[in-house]
Each structure stands twice: as structure tokens, then as C-alpha cells.
Write a protein that holds these residues in place. Structure first.
Motif, PDB file in Angstrom:
ATOM      1  N   GLN A 136       0.837  -1.184   0.000  1.00  0.00           N
ATOM      2  CA  GLN A 136       0.000   0.000   0.000  1.00  0.00           C
ATOM      3  C   GLN A 136       0.877   1.241   0.000  1.00  0.00           C
ATOM      4  O   GLN A 136       1.622   1.481   0.958  1.00  0.00           O
ATOM      5  CB  GLN A 136      -0.935   0.004   1.205  1.00  0.00           C
ATOM      6  CG  GLN A 136      -1.950   1.123   1.200  1.00  0.00           C
ATOM      7  CD  GLN A 136      -3.028   0.927   2.244  1.00  0.00           C
ATOM      8  OE1 GLN A 136      -2.851   0.185   3.206  1.00  0.00           O
ATOM      9  NE2 GLN A 136      -4.159   1.579   2.051  1.00  0.00           N
ATOM     10  N   ALA A 137       0.791   1.992  -1.095  1.00  0.00           N
ATOM     11  CA  ALA A 137       1.518   3.254  -1.193  1.00  0.00           C
ATOM     12  C   ALA A 137       0.660   4.365  -0.574  1.00  0.00           C
ATOM     13  O   ALA A 137      -0.562   4.222  -0.481  1.00  0.00           O
ATOM     14  CB  ALA A 137       1.832   3.561  -2.649  1.00  0.00           C
ATOM     15  N   PRO A 138       1.275   5.467  -0.176  1.00  0.00           N
ATOM     16  CA  PRO A 138       0.513   6.571   0.441  1.00  0.00           C
ATOM     17  C   PRO A 138      -0.620   7.049  -0.453  1.00  0.00           C
ATOM     18  O   PRO A 138      -0.413   7.320  -1.642  1.00  0.00           O
ATOM     19  CB  PRO A 138       1.573   7.659   0.629  1.00  0.00           C
ATOM     20  CG  PRO A 138       2.852   6.919   0.736  1.00  0.00           C
ATOM     21  CD  PRO A 138       2.715   5.742  -0.181  1.00  0.00           C
ATOM     22  N   GLY A 139      -1.808   7.123   0.107  1.00  0.00           N
ATOM     23  CA  GLY A 139      -2.957   7.616  -0.632  1.00  0.00           C
ATOM     24  C   GLY A 139      -3.556   6.634  -1.620  1.00  0.00           C
ATOM     25  O   GLY A 139      -4.452   6.991  -2.383  1.00  0.00           O
ATOM     26  N   LYS A 140      -3.063   5.406  -1.603  1.00  0.00           N
ATOM     27  CA  LYS A 140      -3.557   4.410  -2.554  1.00  0.00           C
ATOM     28  C   LYS A 140      -4.132   3.202  -1.815  1.00  0.00           C
ATOM     29  O   LYS A 140      -3.913   3.022  -0.632  1.00  0.00           O
ATOM     30  CB  LYS A 140      -2.445   3.979  -3.494  1.00  0.00           C
ATOM     31  CG  LYS A 140      -1.942   5.103  -4.390  1.00  0.00           C
ATOM     32  CD  LYS A 140      -0.991   4.593  -5.452  1.00  0.00           C
ATOM     33  CE  LYS A 140      -0.559   5.696  -6.386  1.00  0.00           C
ATOM     34  NZ  LYS A 140       0.350   5.194  -7.464  1.00  0.00           N
ATOM     35  N   GLN A 141      -4.846   2.375  -2.539  1.00  0.00           N
ATOM     36  CA  GLN A 141      -5.421   1.177  -1.947  1.00  0.00           C
ATOM     37  C   GLN A 141      -4.355   0.100  -1.798  1.00  0.00           C
ATOM     38  O   GLN A 141      -3.278   0.180  -2.394  1.00  0.00           O
ATOM     39  CB  GLN A 141      -6.560   0.656  -2.820  1.00  0.00           C
ATOM     40  CG  GLN A 141      -6.117   0.138  -4.181  1.00  0.00           C
ATOM     41  CD  GLN A 141      -7.290  -0.352  -5.025  1.00  0.00           C
ATOM     42  OE1 GLN A 141      -8.432  -0.004  -4.793  1.00  0.00           O
ATOM     43  NE2 GLN A 141      -6.989  -1.183  -6.017  1.00  0.00           N
ATOM     44  N   ARG A 142      -4.673  -0.879  -0.970  1.00  0.00           N
ATOM     45  CA  ARG A 142      -3.764  -2.006  -0.788  1.00  0.00           C
ATOM     46  C   ARG A 142      -3.929  -2.962  -1.968  1.00  0.00           C
ATOM     47  O   ARG A 142      -5.028  -3.416  -2.281  1.00  0.00           O
ATOM     48  CB  ARG A 142      -4.090  -2.718   0.528  1.00  0.00           C
ATOM     49  CG  ARG A 142      -3.096  -3.791   0.921  1.00  0.00           C
ATOM     50  CD  ARG A 142      -3.403  -4.358   2.294  1.00  0.00           C
ATOM     51  NE  ARG A 142      -3.299  -3.336   3.329  1.00  0.00           N
ATOM     52  CZ  ARG A 142      -3.392  -3.606   4.630  1.00  0.00           C
ATOM     53  NH1 ARG A 142      -3.573  -4.863   5.047  1.00  0.00           N
ATOM     54  NH2 ARG A 142      -3.319  -2.628   5.520  1.00  0.00           N
ATOM     55  N   ASP A 143      -2.817  -3.281  -2.619  1.00  0.00           N
ATOM     56  CA  ASP A 143      -2.839  -4.120  -3.815  1.00  0.00           C
ATOM     57  C   ASP A 143      -2.081  -5.416  -3.596  1.00  0.00           C
ATOM     58  O   ASP A 143      -1.073  -5.454  -2.886  1.00  0.00           O
ATOM     59  CB  ASP A 143      -2.201  -3.384  -4.999  1.00  0.00           C
ATOM     60  CG  ASP A 143      -3.024  -2.200  -5.470  1.00  0.00           C
ATOM     61  OD1 ASP A 143      -2.424  -1.208  -5.902  1.00  0.00           O
ATOM     62  OD2 ASP A 143      -4.267  -2.286  -5.408  1.00  0.00           O
TER      63      ASP A 143
END
Length: 120
Positions: A38-45
């Protein structure tokens, strides 16, 4: 049950890191083990997944660079990350779908996350 991840850190683009995760506690059997990020501001992939039989699947963005592996006898899963890119920067989480002792069903468990930062 607890999943403990380790191995994150700060590296330069092109370098490698190896993440490890161990599942402990009252575990009867582990089905799928995976790594997410999970990158900042993004969903967990989903990054990579491995079945109890060793079948693997990878996100297109990491194919050919990352390798997931597991040791069933030790309840561990690892992620070897080569040729790292700045876009791989994220918090990485290990995941396990497992059966707790004295339970007849599978449940999902997450590790605490480990930071991977790749500088350009």
C-alpha cells in the motif's frame, strides 16, 4: 495467531531486498500466503501469492523481478525483490488464509506491515 513481517528498508533503484513473514500461534494449516502493498494515498494491492502446493501468481508490475516462496514446515513466506524501482515504494503486508486449531473453517490474517522505500 500472529504474522510478523520483517526485512523492509531504504534502498536505491536497482537494488534488492528480501522480506520475510512468519506465522505463529495455534495454527492447524495454512492455505494461501501472500504479500500486498500500500503506497501513500492508494489502496492495498496484491503483489504476489503462493498456494500451499507452491503455485504462484504475481502482479504484472512485479513479474520477472519479485519471487515469492514459502516453507510450509516453518509457516514462513518470503518475497525476494530485485531490480527495485521507486514505484515499488510502499508498506508491504503479509497475509495468510489459515485454519486455527479446533476450528473447521479458514480465516484471514495480516501482518503489521514493513516499509520499503526505493530512492531514484
Amino acid at each position: 495467531v500472529q504474522l510478523q513481517a520483517s526485512g523492509g528498508g531504504l534502498v536505491q533503484a536497482g537494488e534488492s531486498l528480501r522480506l520475510s513473514c512468519v506465522a505463529s500461534g495455534r495454527i492447524s494449516a495454512i492455505n494461501v500466503m501472500s504479500w500486498y502493498r500500500q503506497a501513500p494515498g492508494k489502496q492495498r494491492d496484491l503483489v504476489a501469492t503462493i498456494s500451499s502446493g507452491g503455485t504462484t501468481n504475481y502482479a504484472d508490475s512485479v513479474k520477472g523481478r519479485f519471487t515469492i516462496s514459502r516453507e510450509n514446515a516453518k509457516n514462513t513466506v518470503a518475497l525476494q525483490m530485485n531490480s527495485l524501482k521507486p514505484e515499488d515504494t510502499a508498506v508491504y503486508f503479509c497475509y495468510a488464509n489459515l485454519q486455527v486449531l479446533d476450528r473447521a473453517y479458514l480465516t484471514n490474517w495480516w501482518g503489521q506491515g514493513t516499509q520499503v522505500t526505493v530512492s531514484s
